[in-house]
Design a protein around this motif. Structure first.
Motif, PDB file in Angstrom:
ATOM      1  N   UNK A  74      43.827 -42.488  93.184  1.00 47.36           N
ATOM      2  CA  UNK A  74      45.049 -42.038  92.346  1.00 47.36           C
ATOM      3  C   UNK A  74      45.573 -40.982  92.151  1.00 47.36           C
ATOM      4  N   UNK A  75      44.459 -39.959  92.883  1.00 55.28           N
ATOM      5  CA  UNK A  75      45.053 -38.583  92.735  1.00 55.28           C
ATOM      6  C   UNK A  75      45.106 -37.852  94.121  1.00 55.28           C
ATOM      7  N   UNK A  76      44.408 -38.637  95.126  1.00 56.02           N
ATOM      8  CA  UNK A  76      44.515 -38.177  96.319  1.00 56.02           C
ATOM      9  C   UNK A  76      43.603 -36.738  96.606  1.00 56.02           C
ATOM     10  N   UNK A  77      43.607 -36.083  97.621  1.00 52.52           N
ATOM     11  CA  UNK A  77      42.700 -35.169  98.264  1.00 52.52           C
ATOM     12  C   UNK A  77      42.674 -33.874  97.242  1.00 52.52           C
ATOM     13  N   UNK A  78      41.665 -33.151  97.187  1.00 59.41           N
ATOM     14  CA  UNK A  78      41.497 -32.128  96.173  1.00 59.41           C
ATOM     15  C   UNK A  78      42.623 -30.924  96.704  1.00 59.41           C
ATOM     16  N   UNK A  79      43.123 -30.094  95.945  1.00 58.70           N
ATOM     17  CA  UNK A  79      43.742 -29.049  96.126  1.00 58.70           C
ATOM     18  C   UNK A  79      44.165 -28.153  94.851  1.00 58.70           C
ATOM     19  N   UNK A  80      44.120 -26.808  95.330  1.00 57.03           N
ATOM     20  CA  UNK A  80      43.962 -25.869  94.036  1.00 57.03           C
ATOM     21  C   UNK A  80      45.372 -26.073  93.337  1.00 57.03           C
ATOM     22  N   UNK A  81      45.294 -26.040  91.994  1.00 61.05           N
ATOM     23  CA  UNK A  81      46.138 -26.377  91.239  1.00 61.05           C
ATOM     24  C   UNK A  81      46.672 -25.303  90.318  1.00 61.05           C
ATOM     25  N   UNK A  82      46.173 -24.014  90.425  1.00 60.55           N
ATOM     26  CA  UNK A  82      46.039 -22.737  89.567  1.00 60.55           C
ATOM     27  C   UNK A  82      45.170 -23.024  88.595  1.00 60.55           C
ATOM     28  N   UNK A 267      36.591 -31.414 100.729  1.00 57.41           N
ATOM     29  CA  UNK A 267      37.883 -30.531 100.826  1.00 57.41           C
ATOM     30  C   UNK A 267      37.532 -29.263 100.109  1.00 57.41           C
ATOM     31  N   UNK A 268      36.638 -29.048  98.876  1.00 58.34           N
ATOM     32  CA  UNK A 268      36.265 -27.847  98.396  1.00 58.34           C
ATOM     33  C   UNK A 268      35.627 -27.084  99.432  1.00 58.34           C
ATOM     34  N   UNK A 269      34.526 -27.410 100.101  1.00 57.94           N
ATOM     35  CA  UNK A 269      33.827 -26.543 100.771  1.00 57.94           C
ATOM     36  C   UNK A 269      34.651 -26.050 102.130  1.00 57.94           C
ATOM     37  N   UNK A 270      35.384 -27.114 102.734  1.00 57.92           N
ATOM     38  CA  UNK A 270      36.402 -26.645 103.730  1.00 57.92           C
ATOM     39  C   UNK A 270      37.061 -25.592 103.458  1.00 57.92           C
ATOM     40  N   UNK A 271      37.685 -25.811 102.242  1.00 52.26           N
ATOM     41  CA  UNK A 271      38.860 -24.675 101.932  1.00 52.26           C
ATOM     42  C   UNK A 271      38.038 -23.182 101.517  1.00 52.26           C
ATOM     43  N   UNK A 272      36.809 -23.557 100.995  1.00 54.32           N
ATOM     44  CA  UNK A 272      35.987 -22.147 100.736  1.00 54.32           C
ATOM     45  C   UNK A 272      35.700 -21.233 102.017  1.00 54.32           C
ATOM     46  N   UNK A 273      35.288 -22.033 103.071  1.00 50.88           N
ATOM     47  CA  UNK A 273      35.076 -21.499 104.406  1.00 50.88           C
ATOM     48  C   UNK A 273      36.405 -20.636 105.000  1.00 50.88           C
ATOM     49  N   UNK A 274      37.411 -21.353 104.703  1.00 49.73           N
ATOM     50  CA  UNK A 274      38.839 -20.735 104.997  1.00 49.73           C
ATOM     51  C   UNK A 274      39.038 -19.501 104.298  1.00 49.73           C
ATOM     52  N   UNK A 275      39.028 -19.742 102.973  1.00 47.53           N
ATOM     53  CA  UNK A 275      39.075 -18.453 101.869  1.00 47.53           C
ATOM     54  C   UNK A 275      38.326 -17.382 102.201  1.00 47.53           C
TER      55      UNK A 275
END
Length: 333
Positions: A74-82, A267-275
């Motif tokens: 229902x919520x889809x992929x993870x993304x930073x929401x602030x 998605x969290x770990x992939x975004x951490x690598x990029x960050x």
């Protein structure tokens, strides 16, 4: 996403049955990971001590988006929401349905325990500030400041090394015949399409090691299971699904990473690598094309800062001792 949800639910039901069988065979302590809340129920029924040992940071926090956003249809992929959004949605996700709810309820029924929802059990453990050790490097994901004192970022836990392992002649020969290649593999949660990978590698101008398929050319070779600690340091970059263990292995090797997340915590770990600057922006598996993958690989191998940041992260991880907090927790039982 609904198919992924059903597959996760089936897997976790089997895992719950296996956990119960292991405890029935005899043990002194139960170690419960983040996707196995039924382990707490089993420990309760057998009167055994239990230690939370998580590979995913499922406790709600303002520091990052909820892990389960990556597996909630229902919520889809993870993304930073602030900060505020992460905390609010994190609490709602924790209170919502999860693939391990049904196995937890079944285990409690079978063991004659009082009815208690997984959400109620987690709220109780949170109130009691139950200790949970996380096998996560604080270099990669710093401990959130809003966590209670019982939540520990211990450092990575590594599988046993295989010092005597040697590659077959085909892989050894391929590695010796040219420049370091790029590894591509998506674990058990997603299929590798060798044709797509070959097209991407040609676009990026790299040699490639593909985990899956049956390819063997001058510029590409397929492999089966190969120890990450042996293979990854020999790569120019690694492309993978960004599971917690594979991400850790890539960062430990000190090479750039291209994350291709599929679901759950990926998605969290992939975004951490990029960050952290150790690789380019992730390419979600559902959006994967040869052109997107080729562009990401080219960026990974031709951006010097990615290699230097990956090497620095590897040095920091090497100084951590994730086992020490686990041993301390066991001694204090």
């Amino acid at each position: 996403m609904l198919t992924s949800w059903r597959e996760l639910a089936e897997y976790m039901d089997q895992a719950a049955t296996g956990t119960l069988a292991a405890v029935e065979a005899g043990t002194d302590v139960v170690m419960a990971n983040s996707v196995a809340p039924y382990a707490h129920d089993i420990a309760e029924a057998f009167g055994l001590p239990v230690i939370g040992t998580h590979l995913q940071p499922v406790e709600p926090t303002s520091a990052h988006s909820p892990v389960l956003l990556g597996s909630t249809p229902l919520l889809g992929s993870a993304r930073d929401l602030g900060a505020a959004g992460n905390e609010v949605i994190g609490k709602r996700v924790a209170a919502g349905p999860a693939p391990y709810d049904a196995p937890s309820a079944r285990i409690r029924r079978e063991l004659g325990l009082p009815r208690l929802s997984r959400q109620a059990a987690e709220r109780r453990r949170r109130r009691e500030k139950a200790p949970i050790l996380h096998g996560i490097s604080p270099t990669v994901l710093p401990r959130p400041s809003d966590w209670h004192r019982g939540l520990v970022m211990a450092g990575y836990w590594w599988p046993p090394e295989q010092p005597d392992w040697e590659p077959d002649a085909g892989l050894a020969g391929f590695l010796s015949e040219g420049s370091p290649p790029v590894f591509v593999g998506f674990g058990s949660g997603a299929a590798v399409e060798p044709g797509l990978v070959l097209d991407a590698a040609q676009m990026a101008g790299v040699r490639v090691v593909i985990q899956g398929g049956s390819v063997h050319t001058d510029s590409a070779i397929s492999i089966g299971e190969v120890p990450h600690e042996w293979l990854f340091p020999r790569m120019a970059a690694v492309v993978h699904h960004a599971g917690s263990g594979t991400t850790a292995a890539g960062l430990r090797a000190g090479v750039p990473t291209v994350g291709v997340p599929v679901f759950t915590d990926q998605p969290l770990w992939a975004s951490r690598v990029a960050a952290l600057g150790a690789g380019p922006k992730p390419v979600p598996y559902r959006q994967l094309t040869a052109a997107r993958l080729g562009a990401a690989i080219a960026e990974a191998v031709r951006t010097p800062s990615y290699a230097s940041r990956a090497a620095a992260i590897a040095e920091s991880i090497a100084r951590e001792d994730g086992v020490a907090p686990v041993l301390a927790a066991l001694w204090n039982l």
